[in-house]
Design an enzyme around this catalytic site. Sequence first.
Site, mmCIF file in Angstrom:
data_model
loop_
_atom_site.group_PDB
_atom_site.id
_atom_site.type_symbol
_atom_site.label_atom_id
_atom_site.label_comp_id
_atom_site.label_asym_id
_atom_site.label_seq_id
_atom_site.Cartn_x
_atom_site.Cartn_y
_atom_site.Cartn_z
ATOM 1 N N GLY A 1 26.791 -2.552 61.002
ATOM 2 C CA GLY A 1 27.364 -2.103 62.018
ATOM 3 C C GLY A 1 26.552 -1.186 62.805
ATOM 4 N N LYS B 1 21.531 -5.759 50.993
ATOM 5 C CA LYS B 1 20.855 -5.882 52.454
ATOM 6 C C LYS B 1 19.274 -5.335 52.742
ATOM 7 C CE LYS B 1 23.833 -2.452 54.588
ATOM 8 N NZ LYS B 1 25.067 -2.372 54.245
ATOM 9 N N ILE C 1 24.068 2.627 47.582
ATOM 10 C CA ILE C 1 22.758 2.126 46.775
ATOM 11 C C ILE C 1 21.510 2.015 47.623
ATOM 12 C CG2 ILE C 1 21.985 0.469 45.157
ATOM 13 C CD1 ILE C 1 24.327 2.152 44.216
ATOM 14 N N LYS D 1 38.600 45.379 46.111
ATOM 15 C CA LYS D 1 37.371 45.937 46.309
ATOM 16 C C LYS D 1 36.103 45.452 45.375
ATOM 17 C CE LYS D 1 35.883 49.035 49.601
ATOM 18 N NZ LYS D 1 36.321 50.233 49.441
ATOM 19 N N HIS D 2 35.048 45.191 45.650
ATOM 20 C CA HIS D 2 34.066 44.923 44.999
ATOM 21 C C HIS D 2 34.262 43.899 43.751
ATOM 22 C CE1 HIS D 2 31.510 47.571 47.204
ATOM 23 N NE2 HIS D 2 32.258 48.669 46.684
ATOM 24 N N GLY E 1 38.832 49.366 53.524
ATOM 25 C CA GLY E 1 37.683 48.452 53.626
ATOM 26 C C GLY E 1 37.809 47.326 52.695
ATOM 27 N N GLU F 1 38.876 44.377 55.628
ATOM 28 C CA GLU F 1 37.907 43.626 56.052
ATOM 29 C C GLU F 1 38.014 42.182 56.139
ATOM 30 O OE1 GLU F 1 34.674 43.908 56.528
ATOM 31 O OE2 GLU F 1 33.828 45.652 55.310
ATOM 32 N N ASN G 1 35.250 45.903 30.569
ATOM 33 C CA ASN G 1 36.517 46.113 29.912
ATOM 34 C C ASN G 1 37.565 46.663 30.942
ATOM 35 O OD1 ASN G 1 35.850 45.588 27.354
ATOM 36 N ND2 ASN G 1 34.649 47.764 27.370
ATOM 37 N N PHE H 1 40.973 42.833 22.748
ATOM 38 C CA PHE H 1 41.697 43.435 21.801
ATOM 39 C C PHE H 1 40.934 45.104 21.691
ATOM 40 C CE2 PHE H 1 38.504 41.388 19.012
ATOM 41 C CZ PHE H 1 37.538 42.344 18.764
ATOM 42 N N HIS I 1 33.259 38.800 33.341
ATOM 43 C CA HIS I 1 32.036 39.529 33.506
ATOM 44 C C HIS I 1 31.643 39.050 35.018
ATOM 45 C CE1 HIS I 1 32.043 39.378 29.079
ATOM 46 N NE2 HIS I 1 31.923 40.843 29.368
#
Length: 532
Positions: free
Chosen positions: A40, A70, A130, A283-284, A313, A336, A426, A481, A532
Site C-alpha cells: 500500500g 514480503k 512481523i 487530597k494526596h 485544592g 484542582e 492503616n 483487623f 500502600h
Amino acid sequence: MSHDQVRVTRALLSVSDKAGLVEFATALDRLGIALVSTGGTHKALRAAGLTVAEVADLTGFPEMMDGRVKTLHPGIHGGLLAVRGNPEHQAALAAHGIRAIDLLLVNLYPFEETVAKGAGYDDCVENIDIGGPAMIRAASKNHADVAVVVDVGDYAAVLAELEAQGGSLSERTRRRLAQKAYARTAAYDAAIANWLAGQIEPDPAPAFRAFGGSLAQSLRYGENPHQGAAFYRSPGPTRPGVATARQLQGKELSYNNLNDTDAAYECVAEFDPARSAAVAIIKHANPCGVAEGTSLAEAYERALSCDPTSAFGGIVALNRTLDAEAARRIVEIFTEVIIAPDATEEAIAIVAAKKNLRLLLADGLPDPRGPGETVKTLSGGLLVQARDAAVVDDMPLRVVTRRAPSPQEYADLRFAYRVAKHVKSNAIVYARDGATVGIGAGQMSRVDSSRIAAWKAAEGARRLGVAESLAKGSVVASDAFFPFADGLIAAAEAGATAVIQPGGSMRDADVIEAADAAGLAMVFTGHRHFRH
C-alpha cells in the site's frame, strides 16, 4: 563530511499509517534519495507521482501469503545490516546484488488499535506485524550506518537535518532514532504478550513480564520540582479514567493531579450510579470526604462537610453526569480537578468560568470488580499484583457480636468499607447516613488512625456548632483487623455503634469481647483492603 555523518542514498518506506508519508517521501526525492516501498505504501507513492521501486525488485520474490511475507529476505535485511566499513560485508553485498539501505521508515500494523476497538481473536492475530519489527530491529542494530524512523513526529526533524546537512544524518540522531525504535518494538511486543495473556488461563506469576506504553503527556516535573516525569498510556482496552478522559479545560495536569485524580475516580466508582449519586473528594491520594445523596449537589455538600479544610485544592470525582447544580457548588471553593463520566453543557459553561480548573470527562466508570493489575517499582525490580477487585456487596458479612447491626447500620457499614478500600493503610473510616464523618489514613498504628478519625469527626461537629461529635451514632470501618482491642475501644469512645473489619487476628476474641462490652455490633468480611 565529518566522520559521524552518514549520507542517505536509498530509503525503504513501509508504513501502515500513511499520515505525512507523501510529504516525507517527496522531500527525500528532492534530495536525490532513491525510494523503495511495499504494498500500500508503494501504491500511495506512485499515485503521488513519485518514482519508487518495489521491494519485490530487491528480493526477486512477490509478496505472498496475504502479505505476511514480503520483506523477510536477505535482499532487504542484508541491505539494512551490512556494516559499511567491513570489506567482507561489502563483498557479500556485491556478490549477491544487494543494495545498501541507509534510511528505514516503518510504522507497524495497528495491533493496539485493533485490540482497543474490540476486534475478534483472528483479526487481532492478523494485525501482529512481523516484517516491520524485524526490519526495525535490523536497522536499529546497524544504526552506525542506518537511520530508522518509526514515529511520524520525527519526520520534520529528520528532513530538516537531511536538508541542512546535504542529505546526511549525524551519529547522535541515528542513536536517538534507534533507541526510540527499540522502545517502540518493545512496547508493541508487550501489548501482544499482555493481550495473549488475557486470552488464556491467568498466570499470577509468569516467567517473563512485559510492560509498555506510549507517551501521553510530558510533565513539568514529578511529585517534586526536582524530579523529571512523564505520563504513559497503556495499549489496548483500558479502564475508564484518567488515561481515557477528555480534558475539556484547565491547566495541564501535573504528576500529582494525575495520581490523585486516578485515586478519586477509582474510589467513586465503588458507588453504583443507578443506586445513588456519589462524590469523592481526594487530597494526596486519600479521601477527605465521600458521600452518597439523591443528587450530586447533595452528595457533594455531605462529602465536603467531612473535612472542608482538606478539601481545599482537592480533586472532586462524581459517579454521574456533572449537572449545573453540582457544578455551581463545586466551583465555590478552589478545586484542582473535577472528573465525571460526562457533563451537561450548562455545567461545562459554569466550570469554564474557572479557567485553571481542569474538567475531565471519562465517558464511563471503571468497574470495581474488573480485572487488571497494579505495578510498583522497587530498586532493581517490579512488584505486580492483581487489582483489588473485592467489593463489599459481594462479601458475606459474618456477625460476631451478641448484637447484630440494624438495617441502617448494615447500609452504613457497607458504605464505610467501600471508602476504607481507598484509604491508605492503616485506614479507619467513620460514616453515618451514607457519608463519611471522620477518616484516619496512613498511620503506623491502627489506634492512631482511629483517634485521628475520631478527632476529625469532633472537629466537624465544632464547625457545625453541634454539641456531640459527628461520630456519635456512626459506624466504623477498618481496612484490616484490629490487632488489639484499643483501636475498637477508641471507636466506641468516639460514639460508633457498629464495626466492620476483616477479622483474622490472633486476638479476635479479645476484640469481640470489647465490642460486646461496649454494646457494639460487629461484622467480619474475611477480606482485607490494605492500600500502600
